[in-house]
Structure formats: C-alpha cells, structure tokens
Design a protein around this motif. Structure first.
Motif, mmCIF file in Angstrom:
data_model
loop_
_atom_site.group_PDB
_atom_site.id
_atom_site.type_symbol
_atom_site.label_atom_id
_atom_site.label_comp_id
_atom_site.label_asym_id
_atom_site.label_seq_id
_atom_site.Cartn_x
_atom_site.Cartn_y
_atom_site.Cartn_z
ATOM 1 N N SER A 80 -10.206 -25.830 -47.098
ATOM 2 C CA SER A 80 -10.661 -25.132 -48.303
ATOM 3 C C SER A 80 -10.227 -23.680 -48.186
ATOM 4 C CB SER A 80 -12.172 -25.235 -48.468
ATOM 5 O OG SER A 80 -12.831 -24.580 -47.417
ATOM 6 N N TYR A 90 -10.147 -18.521 -57.615
ATOM 7 C CA TYR A 90 -9.820 -19.942 -57.674
ATOM 8 C C TYR A 90 -10.214 -20.556 -56.331
ATOM 9 C CZ TYR A 90 -7.061 -18.660 -61.736
ATOM 10 O OH TYR A 90 -6.661 -18.182 -62.951
ATOM 11 N N TYR A 91 -10.938 -21.653 -56.387
ATOM 12 C CA TYR A 91 -11.421 -22.343 -55.201
ATOM 13 C C TYR A 91 -10.615 -23.626 -55.037
ATOM 14 C CZ TYR A 91 -15.125 -19.042 -55.991
ATOM 15 O OH TYR A 91 -15.814 -17.873 -56.201
ATOM 16 N N HIS A 92 -10.089 -23.834 -53.828
ATOM 17 C CA HIS A 92 -9.204 -24.968 -53.561
ATOM 18 C C HIS A 92 -9.740 -25.736 -52.356
ATOM 19 C CE1 HIS A 92 -6.336 -22.595 -55.974
ATOM 20 N NE2 HIS A 92 -6.690 -21.582 -55.201
ATOM 21 N N ILE A 104 -7.474 -30.129 -54.837
ATOM 22 C CA ILE A 104 -8.049 -29.879 -56.154
ATOM 23 C C ILE A 104 -8.380 -28.393 -56.228
ATOM 24 C CG2 ILE A 104 -10.428 -30.452 -55.479
ATOM 25 C CD1 ILE A 104 -10.562 -31.772 -58.382
ATOM 26 N N SER A 105 -8.149 -27.813 -57.388
ATOM 27 C CA SER A 105 -8.451 -26.401 -57.623
ATOM 28 C C SER A 105 -9.493 -26.300 -58.718
ATOM 29 C CB SER A 105 -7.191 -25.641 -58.046
ATOM 30 O OG SER A 105 -6.244 -25.660 -57.003
ATOM 31 N N TYR A 106 -10.347 -25.270 -58.580
ATOM 32 C CA TYR A 106 -11.445 -25.065 -59.518
ATOM 33 C C TYR A 106 -11.586 -23.578 -59.800
ATOM 34 C CZ TYR A 106 -16.380 -24.505 -60.886
ATOM 35 O OH TYR A 106 -17.535 -24.142 -61.512
ATOM 36 N N CYS A 107 -11.689 -23.239 -61.082
ATOM 37 C CA CYS A 107 -11.920 -21.847 -61.486
ATOM 38 C C CYS A 107 -13.074 -21.835 -62.480
ATOM 39 C CB CYS A 107 -10.665 -21.250 -62.119
ATOM 40 S SG CYS A 107 -10.902 -19.546 -62.653
ATOM 41 N N PRO A 108 -14.279 -21.443 -62.045
ATOM 42 C CA PRO A 108 -15.421 -21.450 -62.963
ATOM 43 C C PRO A 108 -15.233 -20.512 -64.154
ATOM 44 C CG PRO A 108 -16.072 -20.653 -60.777
ATOM 45 C CD PRO A 108 -14.640 -21.033 -60.699
ATOM 46 N N LYS A 111 -13.251 -22.299 -66.616
ATOM 47 C CA LYS A 111 -13.747 -23.663 -66.870
ATOM 48 C C LYS A 111 -12.606 -24.668 -66.680
ATOM 49 C CE LYS A 111 -17.502 -22.391 -69.865
ATOM 50 N NZ LYS A 111 -17.628 -21.040 -70.091
ATOM 51 N N THR A 113 -10.454 -27.219 -63.754
ATOM 52 C CA THR A 113 -10.269 -27.902 -62.482
ATOM 53 C C THR A 113 -9.070 -28.845 -62.613
ATOM 54 O OG1 THR A 113 -11.334 -29.148 -60.696
ATOM 55 C CG2 THR A 113 -11.848 -29.840 -62.950
ATOM 56 N N ALA A 114 -8.317 -28.990 -61.540
ATOM 57 C CA ALA A 114 -7.132 -29.849 -61.589
ATOM 58 C C ALA A 114 -6.747 -30.321 -60.195
ATOM 59 C CB ALA A 114 -5.960 -29.096 -62.206
#
Length: 122
Positions: A80, A90-92, A104-108, A111, A113-114
């Motif tokens: 991570s 961005y959180y991976h 997977i990447s997530y950016c709150p 909104k 995620t991919a």
C-alpha cells in the motif's frame, strides 16, 4: 542414499522463479490505468527504487510514493502507498503475483476508485 536425500532437500527448499520476493518490486513498471475494461489502454509509469523488509520508495504517476508498506505474511506480497497531485491524495494497494502487479487506487476527494495491473518494463 545420502545423495538422494540431499537432492530431495535441495529441491524442496530452493525458491522457484515464480516465487514472489520483495526484490522483484524494484524497477520500472508500466501501469494500465484504463477506466473500464473496454477503454483504450492508458499507461503511466511507476518506479520502485528502494525496497527493504517492510517498506519501499519510488514514484508513481509523477508523484513521490509516501507511507509505503509491504506485507509478506501471506502467499503474495501485498503493498500500500499514497501519492498526491495538486488537489488530492490517492490511496493505492495491491499485490505482486508471478511478476505482475494487481492493484486498486482510491481518491475520496474525487469519489474515484479503479483497479489496475502492471508489467515490469526493465
């Protein structure tokens, strides 16, 4: 008989090429960030320049990798890390399996995620 026993022990304890090691993370990776499976390929680079027992350093999508962690307690190496642009973090997270990265990447803030995959380029 001793020779056969020794050879058997060597075969059982020698790592195979498919075994995941943290050293396999080092290098340049080409990450496919397409937003949907039917979208055209969209590649960005990731470089992992340093790996130690529980962390690593590098860059992804022209951003410094921060707060990187490794977990080697499972049958895959899980990772991570955080990157950022001018506006968002961005959180991976993901894992290494048979020389390929799955993440997977997530950016709150966006909104968003991919999922993504990566192949080593060097």
């Amino acid at each position: 008989m001793k020779t056969i026993s020794l050879l058997l022990c060597m075969v059982l304890f020698i790592p195979t090429q498919d075994e995941n090691t943290t050293e396999q993370l080092k290098g340049e990776w080409s990450i496919d960030l397409r937003p949907t499976p039917s979208s055209p390929e969209y590649y960005q680079s990731m470089e992992i320049s340093f790996v130690n027992n529980k962390t690593f350093e590098g860059s992804f999508y022209n951003s410094e990798i921060k707060a990187a962690l490794l977990n080697k307690n499972w049958n895959k190496i899980y990772f991570s890390f955080i990157t950022s642009d001018a506006s968002h973090n961005y959180y991976h997270s993901g894992y290494l399996e048979n020389g390929k990265l799955y993440g997977i990447s997530y950016c709150p803030g966006r909104k968003f995620t991919a999922p993504w995959t990566a192949k080593k380029t060097n």
